[in-house]
Design a protein around this motif. Structure first.
Motif, PDB file in Angstrom:
ATOM      1  N   THR A 101       4.741  11.762 -36.235  1.00 18.87           N
ATOM      2  CA  THR A 101       4.973  12.631 -37.390  1.00 18.87           C
ATOM      3  C   THR A 101       5.744  13.880 -36.987  1.00 18.87           C
ATOM      4  N   ILE A 102       5.362  14.504 -35.883  1.00 14.26           N
ATOM      5  CA  ILE A 102       6.097  15.678 -35.399  1.00 14.26           C
ATOM      6  C   ILE A 102       7.530  15.291 -35.054  1.00 14.26           C
ATOM      7  N   TYR A 131      13.595   8.529 -43.574  1.00 17.76           N
ATOM      8  CA  TYR A 131      13.309   8.357 -42.144  1.00 17.76           C
ATOM      9  C   TYR A 131      14.341   7.458 -41.456  1.00 17.76           C
ATOM     10  N   THR A 132      15.545   7.432 -42.000  1.00 17.79           N
ATOM     11  CA  THR A 132      16.553   6.514 -41.471  1.00 17.79           C
ATOM     12  C   THR A 132      17.019   6.898 -40.073  1.00 17.79           C
ATOM     13  N   THR A 133      17.152   8.184 -39.805  1.00 13.41           N
ATOM     14  CA  THR A 133      17.658   8.594 -38.491  1.00 13.41           C
ATOM     15  C   THR A 133      16.679   8.225 -37.387  1.00 13.41           C
ATOM     16  N   LYS A 189      14.114   6.090 -37.529  1.00  8.61           N
ATOM     17  CA  LYS A 189      13.875   4.647 -37.459  1.00  8.61           C
ATOM     18  C   LYS A 189      15.038   3.934 -36.775  1.00  8.61           C
ATOM     19  N   SER A 190      16.244   4.398 -37.039  1.00  9.90           N
ATOM     20  CA  SER A 190      17.400   3.837 -36.346  1.00  9.90           C
ATOM     21  C   SER A 190      17.339   4.134 -34.856  1.00  9.90           C
ATOM     22  N   MET A 191      16.866   5.322 -34.526  1.00  9.98           N
ATOM     23  CA  MET A 191      16.774   5.736 -33.125  1.00  9.98           C
ATOM     24  C   MET A 191      15.829   4.829 -32.329  1.00  9.98           C
ATOM     25  N   CYS A 192      14.842   4.237 -32.995  1.00  8.29           N
ATOM     26  CA  CYS A 192      13.955   3.291 -32.323  1.00  8.29           C
ATOM     27  C   CYS A 192      14.746   2.155 -31.675  1.00  8.29           C
ATOM     28  N   HIS A 193      15.907   1.856 -32.243  1.00  7.87           N
ATOM     29  CA  HIS A 193      16.731   0.748 -31.754  1.00  7.87           C
ATOM     30  C   HIS A 193      17.963   1.220 -30.985  1.00  7.87           C
ATOM     31  N   THR A 194      18.507   2.372 -31.374  1.00  9.51           N
ATOM     32  CA  THR A 194      19.757   2.835 -30.754  1.00  9.51           C
ATOM     33  C   THR A 194      19.540   3.730 -29.548  1.00  9.51           C
ATOM     34  N   SER A 208       0.844  12.053 -40.682  1.00 10.75           N
ATOM     35  CA  SER A 208       1.189  12.051 -42.105  1.00 10.75           C
ATOM     36  C   SER A 208       2.227  11.018 -42.467  1.00 10.75           C
ATOM     37  N   TRP A 209       3.202  10.816 -41.577  1.00  8.42           N
ATOM     38  CA  TRP A 209       4.292   9.891 -41.882  1.00  8.42           C
ATOM     39  C   TRP A 209       4.176   8.580 -41.113  1.00  8.42           C
ATOM     40  N   GLY A 210       3.029   8.352 -40.474  1.00 14.37           N
ATOM     41  CA  GLY A 210       2.822   7.069 -39.808  1.00 14.37           C
ATOM     42  C   GLY A 210       2.827   5.916 -40.796  1.00 14.37           C
ATOM     43  N   GLY A 211       2.379   6.173 -42.024  1.00 14.59           N
ATOM     44  CA  GLY A 211       2.359   5.135 -43.036  1.00 14.59           C
ATOM     45  C   GLY A 211       3.733   4.736 -43.527  1.00 14.59           C
ATOM     46  N   GLN A 212       4.769   5.468 -43.105  1.00 13.98           N
ATOM     47  CA  GLN A 212       6.144   5.112 -43.454  1.00 13.98           C
ATOM     48  C   GLN A 212       6.709   4.043 -42.515  1.00 13.98           C
TER      49      GLN A 212
END
Length: 408
Positions: free
Chosen positions: A195-196, A209-211, A213-218, A254-258
């Motif tokens: 979340t932080i 959360y696109t940036t 989430k994309s970073m998880c792969h890039t 807070s944003w883990g559910g995303q």
């Protein structure tokens, strides 16, 4: 199955910035050596005691006479006294980083409603400057981080958490502990690493959360290093809060559910688990609560993080949550905040239903999210009055006949 934090399986090679230690991707220089914990007297002396506040007993699974109750965001804009103070001190940073104001605001609901938990008025972003991430809070945009971290170069700004820069938190917790005595639990809180990281990577709040989430792969190596650094900083911050007077700590993911559940397993859960491990080594008796907004798809996965209590949002039926989690872990929640806008009789019925479904052990009564702006103070007062009236020895005797599947 949980995914290891060790990311050698991801198929990339470390640059000179990255080394491995204890299964985490941690950065070598430019990070500074970690200061010794003894500098801050980070040892915990809290022991289980019959004199512990009701909330602490319930969180640990000890027998209690009634459900302890507090509310997320119980200090804030729904209270007239808070709005009046905010007019005099319009900067949120000032209100949340000035000891006198923190204490005054934290105690406003305590003085008005006598909840069983008094949570420090703060923010999950408060510790960021103490480990190298500056931020502002703008009126319209909310939190803004002008130098997001999305590369190896950005990681160079990070350093071990400097708890001297968070003295206002420690001082506030000490005062709150003195003010409430043993009549309520003092709660500290932190944000979970994922979340932080969403704020640090996205540069502020986001709906997509696109940036990150994309970073998880890039750039997984960069993200894992950031998360690992946050894990250590947050763990140190938790222990600091406990040493300063917090009876109990809540971790807000807070944003883990995303995240899709499998991604939460990989990108959030291991870091939360490590925080819990680090804290429990120093503070084994301090209960830890984990709250994730939108956690219906994650409950079973949250269970083995090592926390003592799992907060349920209002989209999960309390009875279903109990069945899915079992009786060996605590639950918190989960009255819909919108119920506080209903007739008081309807609010009473919903509180009773939630408590009935949760059972008399390991339950902390709360909302399924924070108090909404505009909530009538009369309804908040009623919430706590009803909680205090629910004496388990009579409440469950009277309700067993109504619900043969009652959790005991």
């Amino acid at each position: 199955m949980a995914t290891s934090i060790n990311s050698t399986s991801l198929g990339w090679k470390y640059s000179s910035l990255f080394v491995q230690s204890n299964g985490f991707n941690v950065a070598s220089p430019p990070f500074k050596p970690k200061p010794p914990l003894s500098k801050f007297s980070l040892t915990c002396s809290a022991d289980s005691s019959s004199s512990d506040p009701l909330l602490v007993k319930a969180a640990r699974g000890d027998p209690v006479s009634r459900p302890p109750a507090w509310m997320m965001r119980q200090a804030g804009r729904y209270m007239a006294v808070y709005r009046k103070l905010a007019e005099k001190h319009p900067s949120f940073r000032e209100r949340s980083e000035t000891t006198d104001l923190i204490v005054e605001i934290s105690l406003q609901p305590w003085k008005a409603f006598r909840p069983d938990g008094v949570i420090i008025f703060s923010d999950i972003l408060t510790p960021l400057p103490a480990f190298g991430v500056d931020f502002d809070i703008e009126e319209v945009r909310g939190p803004v981080i002008h130098s997001p971290i999305r590369s190896e170069e950005g990681l160079k700004t990070l350093h071990p958490i400097d708890l001297d820069r968070l003295k206002f938190v420690g001082e506030s917790l000490k005062i709150l502990r003195q003010e409430v005595g043993g009549n309520a639990a003092v709660l500290g809180f932190v944000g979970a690493p994922w979340t932080i990281a969403t704020y640090i990577v996205e540069g502020g709040t986001t709906r997509t959360y696109t940036t990150i989430k994309s970073m998880c792969h890039t750039a997984p190596h960069v993200l894992r290093t950031l998360l690992s650094h946050l894990t250590q900083a947050i763990a140190d911050y938790v222990v600091f809060q406990v040493e300063s007077g917090a009876h109990c700590i809540q971790i807000f993911d807070s944003w883990g559910g995303q995240l899709p559940p499998d991604m939460w397993e990989r990108w959030s859960k291991p870091y939360i688990k490590e925080i819990v491990n680090l804290v429990k080594k120093k503070c084994p008796e301090v209960p830890i609560v984990l709250y994730i907004n939108g956690n219906g798809g994650l409950l079973e996965r949250m269970k083995d993080t090592g926390v003592d209590v799992i907060g349920l949002d209002w989209t999960v039926d309390m009875a279903d949550g109990r069945r899915r989690l079992g009786s060996g872990i605590g639950v918190q929640g989960n009255v819909d905040p919108a119920c506080l806008f209903s007739p008081l009789s309807a609010l009473t019925e919903e509180i009773q239903r939630v408590v009935r479904c949760a059972g008399p052990r390991r339950h902390i009564l709360n909302l399924g999210h924070g108090v909404l702006v505009g909530t009538p103070e009369e309804a908040v007062a009623h919430f706590f009055e009803v909680a205090r009236s629910l004496q388990f020895d009579t409440f469950f005797q009277n309700n067993t006949a109504k619900d043969p599947n009652l959790v005991a």
